[in-house]
Scaffold this motif. Structure first.
Motif, PDB file in Angstrom:
ATOM      1  N   VAL A  72     -93.635 -32.987 -19.491  1.00  0.00           N
ATOM      2  CA  VAL A  72     -93.877 -34.314 -20.055  1.00  0.00           C
ATOM      3  C   VAL A  72     -93.984 -34.248 -21.585  1.00  0.00           C
ATOM      4  CG1 VAL A  72     -95.607 -36.171 -20.208  1.00  0.00           C
ATOM      5  CG2 VAL A  72     -94.910 -35.295 -17.979  1.00  0.00           C
ATOM      6  N   ALA A  73     -94.563 -33.181 -22.096  1.00  0.00           N
ATOM      7  CA  ALA A  73     -94.764 -33.035 -23.539  1.00  0.00           C
ATOM      8  C   ALA A  73     -93.514 -32.566 -24.280  1.00  0.00           C
ATOM      9  CB  ALA A  73     -95.908 -32.052 -23.810  1.00  0.00           C
ATOM     10  N   ALA A  74     -92.460 -32.166 -23.563  1.00  0.00           N
ATOM     11  CA  ALA A  74     -91.278 -31.566 -24.194  1.00  0.00           C
ATOM     12  C   ALA A  74     -90.706 -32.379 -25.359  1.00  0.00           C
ATOM     13  CB  ALA A  74     -90.210 -31.277 -23.146  1.00  0.00           C
ATOM     14  N   PRO A  75     -90.476 -33.685 -25.234  1.00  0.00           N
ATOM     15  CA  PRO A  75     -89.921 -34.417 -26.377  1.00  0.00           C
ATOM     16  C   PRO A  75     -90.850 -34.392 -27.598  1.00  0.00           C
ATOM     17  CG  PRO A  75     -89.710 -35.731 -24.385  1.00  0.00           C
ATOM     18  CD  PRO A  75     -90.584 -34.553 -24.049  1.00  0.00           C
ATOM     19  N   ASP A  76     -92.155 -34.484 -27.361  1.00  0.00           N
ATOM     20  CA  ASP A  76     -93.115 -34.450 -28.459  1.00  0.00           C
ATOM     21  C   ASP A  76     -93.179 -33.064 -29.094  1.00  0.00           C
ATOM     22  OD1 ASP A  76     -93.810 -37.127 -27.934  1.00  0.00           O
ATOM     23  OD2 ASP A  76     -95.272 -36.484 -26.436  1.00  0.00           O
ATOM     24  N   LEU A  77     -93.128 -32.026 -28.268  1.00  0.00           N
ATOM     25  CA  LEU A  77     -93.151 -30.660 -28.791  1.00  0.00           C
ATOM     26  C   LEU A  77     -91.922 -30.381 -29.647  1.00  0.00           C
ATOM     27  CD1 LEU A  77     -94.418 -28.825 -25.596  1.00  0.00           C
ATOM     28  CD2 LEU A  77     -95.677 -29.123 -27.738  1.00  0.00           C
TER      29      LEU A  77
END
Length: 95
Positions: free
Chosen positions: A51-56
């Motif tokens: 879920v955090a991939a785009p933000d990371l």
């Protein structure tokens, strides 16, 4: 350069089977089906990481762009860290 589906991505339990969850993007686009076994903390942590991939990726790009002008005149370990960040960005298709 391939573009990924932009964030935010969210984790939802929308299956008739309580062990299956979906990761969705804007307008409910399904990104992944995730099996989270009850009581398995690693499954939940893996789902949160996806879920955090785009933000990371966005944070890593910003960091790489910020430190690039600084590291040129500094130590090898900072140049190495920048190279690792760029490699991760490239692996994610976000070069």
């Amino acid at each position: 350069m391939e573009k990924h589906t932009p964030g935010p991505w969210t984790l939802k339990q929308e299956s008739v089977d309580p062990e299956w969850h979906i990761i969705t993007a804007a307008r409910g686009r399904i990104m992944a089906n995730i099996h989270i076994e009850p009581g398995n903390a690693m499954d939940g942590a893996n789902a949160r990481l996806i879920v955090a991939a785009p933000d990371l990726l966005a944070a890593l790009k910003a960091l790489a762009n910020t430190i690039e002008p600084i590291y040129r005149d500094t130590h090898q370990d900072q140049r190495d860290a920048h190279a690792v960040a760029l490699a991760a960005i490239a692996k994610a298709g976000g070069a």
